[in-house]
Design an enzyme around this catalytic site. Sequence first.
Site, mmCIF file in Angstrom:
data_model
loop_
_atom_site.group_PDB
_atom_site.id
_atom_site.type_symbol
_atom_site.label_atom_id
_atom_site.label_comp_id
_atom_site.label_asym_id
_atom_site.label_seq_id
_atom_site.Cartn_x
_atom_site.Cartn_y
_atom_site.Cartn_z
ATOM 1 N N HIS A 1 4.377 3.621 11.729
ATOM 2 C CA HIS A 1 4.559 3.516 10.277
ATOM 3 C C HIS A 1 4.322 2.087 9.811
ATOM 4 O O HIS A 1 3.639 1.851 8.805
ATOM 5 C CB HIS A 1 5.986 3.923 9.862
ATOM 6 N N LYS B 1 14.430 19.765 5.411
ATOM 7 C CA LYS B 1 14.615 19.164 6.730
ATOM 8 C C LYS B 1 16.039 18.654 6.869
ATOM 9 O O LYS B 1 16.707 18.361 5.895
ATOM 10 C CB LYS B 1 13.652 17.990 6.940
ATOM 11 N N ARG C 1 -3.173 10.406 12.852
ATOM 12 C CA ARG C 1 -3.115 10.164 14.288
ATOM 13 C C ARG C 1 -4.129 11.004 15.045
ATOM 14 O O ARG C 1 -4.675 10.566 16.044
ATOM 15 C CB ARG C 1 -1.712 10.488 14.828
ATOM 16 N N SER D 1 8.228 9.973 14.982
ATOM 17 C CA SER D 1 9.680 9.801 14.872
ATOM 18 C C SER D 1 10.414 10.832 15.724
ATOM 19 O O SER D 1 11.448 10.528 16.324
ATOM 20 C CB SER D 1 10.126 9.926 13.416
#
Length: 166
Positions: free
Chosen positions: A17, A41, A90, A128
């Site tokens: 990040h 979430k 990514r 994460s």
Amino acid sequence: MLRAIYPGSFDPVTYGHLDVIRRSCKIVDELIVGVLNNNAKMPLFSVEERVKMLKEVTKDLTNVKIVPFHGLLIDFARETGADVVIRGLRAITDFEYELQMSQTNHKLEPNVETMFLTTSIEYSYLSSTTVKEIAAFGGDITQFVPEAVAVKLREKMNAKGECNNE
């Protein structure tokens, strides 16, 4: 003035990040890191804790602001006057999802563009979720997150009784 948003949950913020934050704040006049409060979430850290950690690790970046938000990203972009949404990629799987979101956001607000930044190769595997899993088993996470974040993550895991330091 070119204002951009880099949105995410940042639960917790990783070096991946920070790589995107540092690179994108060189491209725009103002970068707003939007910390999402997503009711769907169950984050490990509260929005307030995530904002505080991000402020700590970006304090040297004068054109970066950390702001919590909820709801639609495009509404947040309108509220902040952002011209661009920055998204990190990514892998191919990230691209498929991000392209769909970008096209949807552009349909909702044609004046807001999305800019994709590929992550630096040394962070292309990092998430994460992976960091939290390593921390839960007592692994060394200092190569994945800043020390201040590693401390907070260990404290949180210990408080929840999830950190296996054996």
